[in-house]
Design a protein around this motif. Structure first.
Motif, PDB file in Angstrom:
ATOM      1  N   SER A  81       1.252   7.288   1.199  1.00 43.34           N
ATOM      2  CA  SER A  81       0.232   8.333   1.341  1.00 43.34           C
ATOM      3  C   SER A  81      -1.123   7.732   1.686  1.00 43.34           C
ATOM      4  CB  SER A  81       0.140   9.160   0.061  1.00 43.34           C
ATOM      5  OG  SER A  81      -0.181   8.321  -1.040  1.00 43.34           O
ATOM      6  N   ALA A  82      -1.458   6.587   1.061  1.00 49.36           N
ATOM      7  CA  ALA A  82      -2.739   5.938   1.361  1.00 49.36           C
ATOM      8  C   ALA A  82      -2.754   5.427   2.792  1.00 49.36           C
ATOM      9  CB  ALA A  82      -2.972   4.786   0.385  1.00 49.36           C
ATOM     10  N   MET A 127       0.846  -1.189   0.000  1.00 45.24           N
ATOM     11  CA  MET A 127       0.000   0.000   0.000  1.00 45.24           C
ATOM     12  C   MET A 127       0.887   1.246   0.000  1.00 45.24           C
ATOM     13  SD  MET A 127      -2.794   1.231   2.850  1.00 45.24           S
ATOM     14  CE  MET A 127      -3.765  -0.250   2.638  1.00 45.24           C
TER      15      MET A 127
END
Length: 775
Positions: free
Chosen positions: A4-5, A1
Motif C-alpha cells: 500500500s505504501a 516496503m
C-alpha cells in the motif's frame, strides 16, 4: 516496503509529474491556427511567393466588416464613418477603407502636390504644358468657375491650372470600387454598409489578431450610432480567432462527452471507480508529454494538431484496458507486455511517416502522437500494474465471445478474397473518379461552411469576389520592379476594356519608375519657355498672368526633384498601400498586381500571355496551393511504403512466422482499403486529415490483430483477450463517432474516417481471429 505504501508513492510521484507538465504547458503553450502550416515549404521561387501571400499577403491580413440592421442608409453610413474614424486611431490597422475619399490627407499633401508633374497622368500634367493643351485646360477651369459648381481644388488653381493634381488623386483611387451611398461603401441592395481593414499582423499571429478583432468589436459596441445595428466580420484573421475559440469549445465539449462515454464503458466493463480513474492517467500523461515536446520544439502547437493529436491518443486507452483485463491475482501482466509494446511500436512507426514530412503541422502531429503513445504504453506497462487494488478480480463477461460466435466463419482464404474484392472496387472507383486527393485548402479549413459562405458574400458585395489571382515580378531593386510593372499597364487597361478582367491594382499606375520620372523631368519646359507658352495659351482669357506665377514656380521646382520612391510615402495610407504591393523578398523586391474579376479561361489565357510578354508571372493562389498539396500527397505516398515496410519488418521479426504475420496483416489491409473506399464515396475525395486518420485505423487494427492472434490454449485467457479488445474498441468508436458530428470540416473528416475504420477493424479482427468462437 508494504504494498500500500509503495502504491501511494508511485501514485503521488505520477500525479506530481503530471502536475508539473500541466503547469509547464499552461505557461508555454501557444495555440496556432495558420493552415499554411499544413502546406509544404516552397522549393521554387513561385512556391515561395505563393506561401508568402498565403501566410502574410494582403488577402491573409484583410478583415471584412459589414454593418446591417433595420435602419436608413443615412444611419448606416453615419455608423460606418464613426467606426472607421475610431479604427484609424489604431496603429496596427494599416488601412481602414469604407469608401471615404481621403487619400491625400493620409500622406503629406504637399508631397503629392509637389511631385504631381513626375507621377501624375501625363495628359493632365507633362503633356498639358504645350500651348494647345494648356489653352484647353485654362478654358476648362474658366468653365468650371463660371458654372458655380463646387471645386475641391479651387484654392490650388493658380498653382495647378491644368488640374494635374486632381487627376493624380483620381489615379490613386482603386480601379474597381463597390457601390457607394452617402460617401461610403454599401452592398448593391443598400442593406449593408461595408468596410475593409488591413492589419499589420499575419493571420497566424493569434495574439495580435485576437486583440485587433476585440478592438473592432469593442469600438462598435460603444458607438452611439450602433442602436439596432449588427456587426459581422469575415476574413482570415477573424477566422483564425474564431477557429481558436471554436476548436477550444468543441474540443472541450467533445472531450467531456467522450470522457463520459469512456468512463461509462469502463465502469460497466470493470465495475471499479478506482480502475476507471487510474486508467485516465496514461492517456493524460501521453497528451501532456506530447504537447510539451511539440511546444518546446516548434514554439507553438497548431490547434488542429492539438485537437487531432489528443484524439489520436485515444488509442492509448487500449493499454490500460489490456492491463486490467489480463491482470491476475498476482498482478502479473508481463505476458501481454510484449504484445502491447509491439502494437505501440508499429503504430509509432506509422506516425513517424507524419513526423518525417516537410509540413510543420503534420510533423507536429506525428511527434505529438508518437511521444504520447510511447508515454502511455510505458506508463501502462510499468506504473499502472502497481496501482491496481490488491485482490481485484475481472468480472466475467462472455458477450464478446457470443458476438464473435454470431459472425460468419472466417478464414485466411476468405479474408484474402475479400481483400481482392475490396482492391478491385477501389480500383474501379478510382478509374471513374480520377485523382482521389482533395487539394482545395478551403475544405481543410477549421471554419464552418456558413462562415466561408458569409465571407464569399461580403467579397461579392465589395466587388472583389476573386482575390486569389495576381501577377507578380521579382527584381533586384525597386526600380526594376516598377519598370516591368509600368510596361504592363497598357495591356492591363486593354484587358479591362475588353471585359476580360474587372480591375487590377498596379503600383506603377500612380508611382512610375525612377527612369520614367526622370524622363518626365527632362520633358518639362524651362521657365522662360513656359512663360511664353502660358502667355499664348492665356491670350483673350481673363486670367491674370501674375496670378499664375505659382504654376511657373511649381514646374521649375519639379525639374530638380529626386525621383519619388516608396520609402518617401511611409507613414500614411498611400505608403501602406505601396508597401503591400512592393515587398522585400529573398534579398530583392517583389511587386504584386492583385487582379479582380478573372472569371473564365479566356481571361486566364490572356493574363498568362501578358505575363510572358512583360516577364511577369501569373499566380492563382488556389491552384497554387492545390499544386503544393498534390505534391505533398505524392511525396507522402512515396514515404508511406517505407513506413509500411518498417512496420512489416518489425512484425516479422517479432512474430517469427509468415503465417502469423499474414493473419495480423490481412485484417489491417482489408480495413484500410474499405475505409479508403467508403470515405472516398461519402466525401468525394481524400484530404490530409483522412490520410492521417487512415494511419490511426491501421494502428488500431494492429493492436486488435496482435492480441486476438496471440496463441493460447487457456480458454479463460482467450475470453479475457476477446473482452479487452471489445472494450478497447467501444470508446474509440464512440469518441470518433462524436467527432464526425463536428461543424469543423477538419475534425469531421477525422471523426468520419476513424469511426468507419475502427468499426471495420474490430469486426474484421474478430472474424479473422485465429481463436475459434468460444461457446
Amino acid at each position: 516496503m508494504p504494498t500500500s505504501a509503495r502504491r501511494g508513492i508511485v501514485l503521488l510521484a505520477w500525479l506530481a509529474g503530471l502536475t508539473l507538465l500541466t503547469v509547464w504547458n499552461g505557461f508555454h503553450l501557444r495555440l496556432g491556427a495558420d493552415l499554411s502550416q499544413f502546406l509544404p515549404p516552397g522549393a521554387s521561387q513561385r512556391d515561395r511567393v505563393l506561401l508568402s501571400q498565403v501566410r502574410g499577403g494582403v488577402a491573409a491580413r484583410t478583415l471584412l466588416l459589414r454593418l446591417r440592421g433595420e435602419r436608413s442608409t443615412e444611419a448606416l453610413a453615419a455608423a460606418s464613418r464613426a467606426l472607421a474614424a475610431r479604427l484609424r486611431t489604431e496603429a496596427a490597422f494599416e488601412q481602414v477603407l469604407n469608401g471615404e475619399l481621403n487619400l491625400a490627407a493620409s500622406v503629406t499633401d504637399d508631397l503629392l502636390f509637389r511631385y504631381r508633374y513626375l507621377i501624375g497622368p501625363p495628359d493632365a500634367c507633362v503633356d498639358a504644358l504645350a500651348a494647345p493643351a494648356l489653352r484647353a485646360a485654362l478654358e476648362a477651369r474658366l468653365a468650371e468657375l463660371a458654372s458655380g459648381a463646387s471645386m475641391l481644388d479651387r484654392q490650388r488653381l493658380a498653382a495647378d491650372p491644368t488640374a494635374c493634381y486632381r487627376q493624380l488623386l483620381r489615379a490613386l483611387r482603386p480601379g474597381q470600387e463597390p457601390h457607394r451611398q452617402h460617401g461610403v461603401w454599401f452592398s448593391p441592395d443598400d442593406r449593408h454598409a461595408l468596410m475593409v481593414v488591413v492589419t499589420d499582423a499575419r493571420a497566424s499571429d493569434l495574439a495580435v489578431q485576437r486583440r485587433l478583432v476585440e478592438r473592432i468589436e469593442s469600438d462598435f459596441a460603444t458607438l452611439p450610432q450602433r442602436a439596432g445595428l449588427t456587426l459581422e466580420l469575415a476574413g482570415p484573421g477573424y477566422f483564425a480567432v474564431s477557429s481558436e475559440r471554436r476548436i477550444k469549445t468543441e474540443a472541450i465539449a467533445f472531450s467531456l462527452l467522450a470522457n463520459v462515454i469512456v468512463v461509462a464503458i469502463l465502469a460497466l466493463a470493470f465495475r471499479s471507480t478506482t480502475l476507471v480513474l487510474l486508467g485516465m492517467l496514461p492517456l493524460l500523461s501521453g497528451v501532456m508529454v506530447g504537447t510539451a515536446l511539440v511546444s518546446w520544439l516548434f514554439g507553438s502547437v497548431h490547434g488542429i494538431t492539438l485537437a487531432l493529436g489528443s484524439t489520436l491518443l485515444g488509442v492509448a486507452m487500449d493499454y490500460p484496458v489490456h492491463v486490467y483485463a489480463h491482470a491476475t491475482g498476482a498482478l502479473d501482466v508481463r505476458p501481454i507486455w510484449r504484445t502491447l509494446l509491439l502494437g505501440m511500436a508499429t503504430t509509432v512507426l506509422g506516425y513517424a511517416a507524419l513526423a518525417w514530412t516537410s509540413l510543420e503541422g503534420l510533423s507536429q502531429l506525428g511527434m505529438l502522437a508518437a511521444a504520447g503513445l510511447i508515454t502511455a504504453a510505458l506508463t501502462s506497462c510499468y506504473l499502472l500494474p502497481q496501482l491496481i487494488p490488491a485482490g481485484y478480480r475481472l468480472p466475467e463477461h462472455r458477450w464478446p465471445a457470443a458476438l464473435q460466435a454470431r459472425l460468419p466463419q472466417g478464414s485466411p482464404r476468405l479474408g484474402f478474397r475479400l481483400l481482392l474484392v475490396s482492391l478491385a472496387g477501389l480500383g474501379l472507383v478510382l478509374l471513374l473518379h480520377g485523382s482521389p486527393w482533395e487539394t482545395d485548402l478551403r475544405r481543410l479549413s477549421t471554419v464552418p461552411a456558413a462562415e466561408i459562405e458569409k465571407d464569399r458574400t461580403i467579397r461579392t458585395q465589395l466587388g472583389a469576389a476573386d482575390v486569389t489571382r495576381l501577377l507578380y515580378v521579382v527584381a533586384d531593386d525597386e526600380a526594376g520592379v516598377l519598370e516591368r510593372l509600368e510596361a504592363a499597364l497598357p495591356d492591363l487597361r486593354q484587358l479591362e476594356a475588353q471585359g476580360l478582367i474587372a480591375g487590377s491594382d498596379n503600383l506603377a499606375r500612380w508611382l512610375p519608375s525612377p527612369h520614367t520620372q526622370q524622363a518626365r523631368q527632362a520633358a518639362l519646359p524651362e521657365r522662360a519657355a513656359l512663360t511664353e507658352t502660358l502667355a499664348v495659351a492665356n491670350a483673350g482669357l481673363p486670367f491674370r498672368s501674375d496670378r499664375l506665377a505659382p504654376f511657373l514656380d511649381a514646374v521649375e521646382r519639379s525639374a530638380s526633384l529626386a525621383p519619388l520612391r516608396v520609402a518617401d510615402l511611409s507613414g500614411g495610407l498611400l505608403g501602406t498601400r505601396a508597401a503591400l504591393l512592393l515587398q522585400s523578398f529573398d534579398g530583392g523586391w517583389l511587386g504584386l498586381v492583385p487582379l479582380s474579376g478573372v472569371n473564365d479561361e479566356a481571361a486566364v489565357t490572356a493574363l498568362q500571355a501578358l505575363a510572358a510578354r512583360h516577364r511577369l508571372q501569373y499566380l492563382d493562389l488556389r491552384e497554387g496551393t492545390a499544386g503544393l498539396l498534390t505534391g505533398f500527397f505524392e511525396t507522402t505516398l512515396h514515404k508511406l511504403p517505407i513506413a509500411a515496410f518498417a512496420i512489416v519488418l518489425t512484425l516479422a521479426l517479432a512474430l517469427r512466422g509468415w503465417s502469423r504475420l499474414g493473419r495480423v496483416l490481412l485484417p489491417i489491409s482489408i480495413a484500410v482499403t474499405l475505409t479508403f473506399l467508403l470515405v472516398l464515396l461519402i466525401h468525394g475525395g481524400i484530404n490530409l486529415f483522412h490520410l492521417v486518420s487512415l494511419i490511426l485505423v491501421a494502428g488500431l487494427n494492429i493492436d486488435y490483430s496482435l492480441f486476438l492472434e496471440r496463441p493460447s490454449d487457456d480458454t479463460a485467457e482467450r475470453l479475457r483477450t476477446l473482452f479487452s479488445v471489445s472494450v478497447a474498441a467501444g470508446p474509440t468508436i464512440a469518441a470518433f463517432g462524436l467527432l464526425a458530428l463536428s461543424a469543423i470540416p477538419a475534425l469531421q473528416s477525422i471523426g468520419l474516417t476513424v469511426a468507419i475504420g475502427s468499426c471495420l477493424a474490430y469486426a474484421l479482427s474478430l472474424w479473422l481471429a485465429r481463436a475459434q468462437p468460444i461457446g
